[in-house]
Design an enzyme around this catalytic site. Structure first.
Site, PDB file in Angstrom:
ATOM      1  N   ASP A 141      37.252  33.642 -71.846  1.00 26.85           N
ATOM      2  CA  ASP A 141      36.674  34.490 -72.877  1.00 26.85           C
ATOM      3  C   ASP A 141      35.852  35.653 -72.316  1.00 26.85           C
ATOM      4  O   ASP A 141      36.186  36.827 -72.521  1.00 26.85           O
ATOM      5  CB  ASP A 141      35.846  33.649 -73.865  1.00 26.85           C
ATOM      6  CG  ASP A 141      34.865  32.712 -73.181  1.00 26.85           C
ATOM      7  OD1 ASP A 141      34.675  32.817 -71.948  1.00 26.85           O
ATOM      8  OD2 ASP A 141      34.269  31.871 -73.883  1.00 26.85           O
ATOM      9  N   ASP A 167      26.497  20.675 -66.860  1.00 31.86           N
ATOM     10  CA  ASP A 167      27.927  20.382 -66.970  1.00 31.86           C
ATOM     11  C   ASP A 167      28.697  21.147 -65.907  1.00 31.86           C
ATOM     12  O   ASP A 167      28.415  22.332 -65.654  1.00 31.86           O
ATOM     13  CB  ASP A 167      28.447  20.742 -68.362  1.00 31.86           C
ATOM     14  CG  ASP A 167      27.726  19.969 -69.459  1.00 31.86           C
ATOM     15  OD1 ASP A 167      27.534  18.752 -69.283  1.00 31.86           O
ATOM     16  OD2 ASP A 167      27.360  20.585 -70.478  1.00 31.86           O
ATOM     17  N   ASP A 183      32.675  22.097 -64.701  1.00 27.54           N
ATOM     18  CA  ASP A 183      34.098  22.107 -65.022  1.00 27.54           C
ATOM     19  C   ASP A 183      34.897  22.518 -63.779  1.00 27.54           C
ATOM     20  O   ASP A 183      34.461  23.360 -62.988  1.00 27.54           O
ATOM     21  CB  ASP A 183      34.396  23.084 -66.162  1.00 27.54           C
ATOM     22  CG  ASP A 183      33.725  22.674 -67.468  1.00 27.54           C
ATOM     23  OD1 ASP A 183      33.402  21.479 -67.620  1.00 27.54           O
ATOM     24  OD2 ASP A 183      33.510  23.551 -68.328  1.00 27.54           O
TER      25      ASP A 183
END
Length: 442
Positions: free
Chosen positions: A132, A53, A55
């Site tokens: 985070d 993935d 982003d």
């Protein structure tokens, strides 16, 4: 403090970035916007991995992104995002998040310390501190191919350590699922969790009970079906978080049943291997493994009280699944398969001709048999039972039928297993006043 790592000092190569992600990055850049690959993809590329993935972070708003891509759709209410779709691949594009209470066209809404809506746009510096973990706040700049580090993520990669950005207690109160992410990423990357990052687990772990069960189901899939399930399971136990995610499993393991622990860990290891080999896996089998101990113990307890065998297993399955689904919302299509796998276990002990062939014809036979093999550590008899069924499947049907029918064809002797409690038959009462000589006071 910003640290820029130029192209010649890091290992990221564009040949390891998906063509779809590169198309998004270049189109944003050519339109005059800032465009960065960000998050787990950058982290994994720097560690030599091959992320699936990708982003993208940008200063373009979701509407501006949509204006650049016809194959774009806007999603999300809590976090407004743009998804640019290239066939089966989706590139997620997020606008830089801000830290202020006001800004741009968005808004922020916080309830009891949790961010329930957050669409305040900001700068890349603000976006970095809003992420985070420090290792997830690294940005690959498509403009000059450098890596930008605003919070010390490169140092954490070098130290193999997971550290939260900001105050851990505050960040976990904002989103308790970050505790599970810490455990999962530490297991996946073979990192340790920084003491300050792990310290609030004991006092704030209960907040996971307030997270949406559907979200915890998704997080469970990432934990146990991402190819690092066994390490994730051990990390959850070590962090004291397993009891908040799978209380049923934690409760069964606390009884000190080493055979059950062996079953759970072998089931997770087998799943990891199947994923590594590119084979299919199903959440149903894995959840059946995780919840088995409590289902088995409940069924045996009800059978000891005289309940019919089939009813005892059915009731135990419904009870345990119902309790677990209050925490993790396992879809019915999976719980149905789990219940079938459990219900077939006592039928393996019935090695009679008709029942053997009927069981082999069951659509869940293969999954139930694989589950039986995991139970080999329960007792020598259970190991023998698994071997018998494994051998029986190798025999031609007519040979197996003759052997089970007493025809003397060489085959393993039916194994000796502890018989299930005999089914108690309920006595029927005669309706009052219908029997001969019945006074109606029976």
């Amino acid at each position: 403090m910003l640290r820029i790592i130029p192209r010649e000092q890091h290992s990221i190569s564009r040949k390891n970035i998906s063509k779809a992600a590169l198309r998004v990055l270049y189109r944003l850049h050519d339109a005059g916007f800032d465009a960065y690959l960000v998050g787990g993809a950058v982290r994994d590329l720097l560690l030599g991995g091959h992320p699936k993935d990708f982003d993208v972070a940008t200063n373009a708003t979701p509407d501006e992104v949509k204006g650049l891509f016809r194959n774009c759709r806007l999603i999300g209410r809590r976090f407004r995002l743009a998804h640019v779709v290239f066939g089966p691949e989706i590139i997620e594009v997020a606008t830089f998040r801000g830290t202020g209470e006001e800004g741009g066209e968005g808004d922020r809404h916080i309830v009891d310390g949790r961010i329930v809506r957050d669409n305040i746009w900001g700068t890349i510096e603000e976006d970095a501190v809003r992420r985070d973990f420090r290792v997830n706040a690294l940005y690959y700049d498509i403009g000059d191919f450098s890596v930008r580090d605003y919070v010390g993520g490169m140092q954490d990669l070098e130290d193999s350590t997971m550290r939260l950005i900001g105050d851990p207690e505050l960040r976990y109160r904002e989103d308790p699922v970050r505790m599970l992410r810490a455990a999962r990423l530490a297991a996946k990357l073979n990192f340790t969790i920084d003491k300050a990052t792990a310290a609030p687990f004991a006092t704030l772990g209960h907040l996971l009970g307030e997270a949406a069960p559907a979200r915890l189901f998704d997080e469970s899939l990432k934990l146990f079906l991402g190819g690092h399930g066994l390490k994730s399971f051990r990390m959850l136990e070590a962090c004291g978080l397993l009891k908040f995610l799978f209380p049923v499993t934690a409760r069964a393991l606390e009884r000190g049943d080493e055979a059950l622990r062996a079953l759970v860990e072998q089931g997770l290891a087998n799943t990891d291997k199947r994923i590594a080999d590119g084979k299919s896996v199903t959440p149903a089998f894995l959840f059946a493994v995780l919840l088995w101990g409590e289902v088995r113990d409940q069924a045996h307890a009800w059978m000891a009280e005289g309940l019919d065998v089939n009813e005892a297993w059915q009731r135990a399955a419904v009870h345990v699944v119902g309790e677990q689904c209050q925490r993790v919302a396992i879809p019915r299509r999976f719980t149905f398969t789990m219940e079938e796998i459990w219900a077939l276990q006592p039928r393996f002990e019935q090695v009679h001709r008709k029942r053997v062939f009927r069981l082999m014809a069951h659509p869940r036979f293969r999954a139930a048999f694989d589950f039986l093999l995991l139970r080999a550590h329960e007792s020598p008899q259970m190991n023998e039972l698994g071997e018998w069924w494994a051998h029986a499947q190798q025999l031609p049907p007519e040979v197996l039928a003759q052997a089970l029918g007493g025809g003397g064809v060489p085959s393993p002797e039916p194994p000796t297993v502890a018989a299930a409690p005999a089914r108690k038959r309920r006595r029927r009462r005669k309706p009052a006043g219908r029997g001969k000589g019945d006074s109606g006071n029976a």
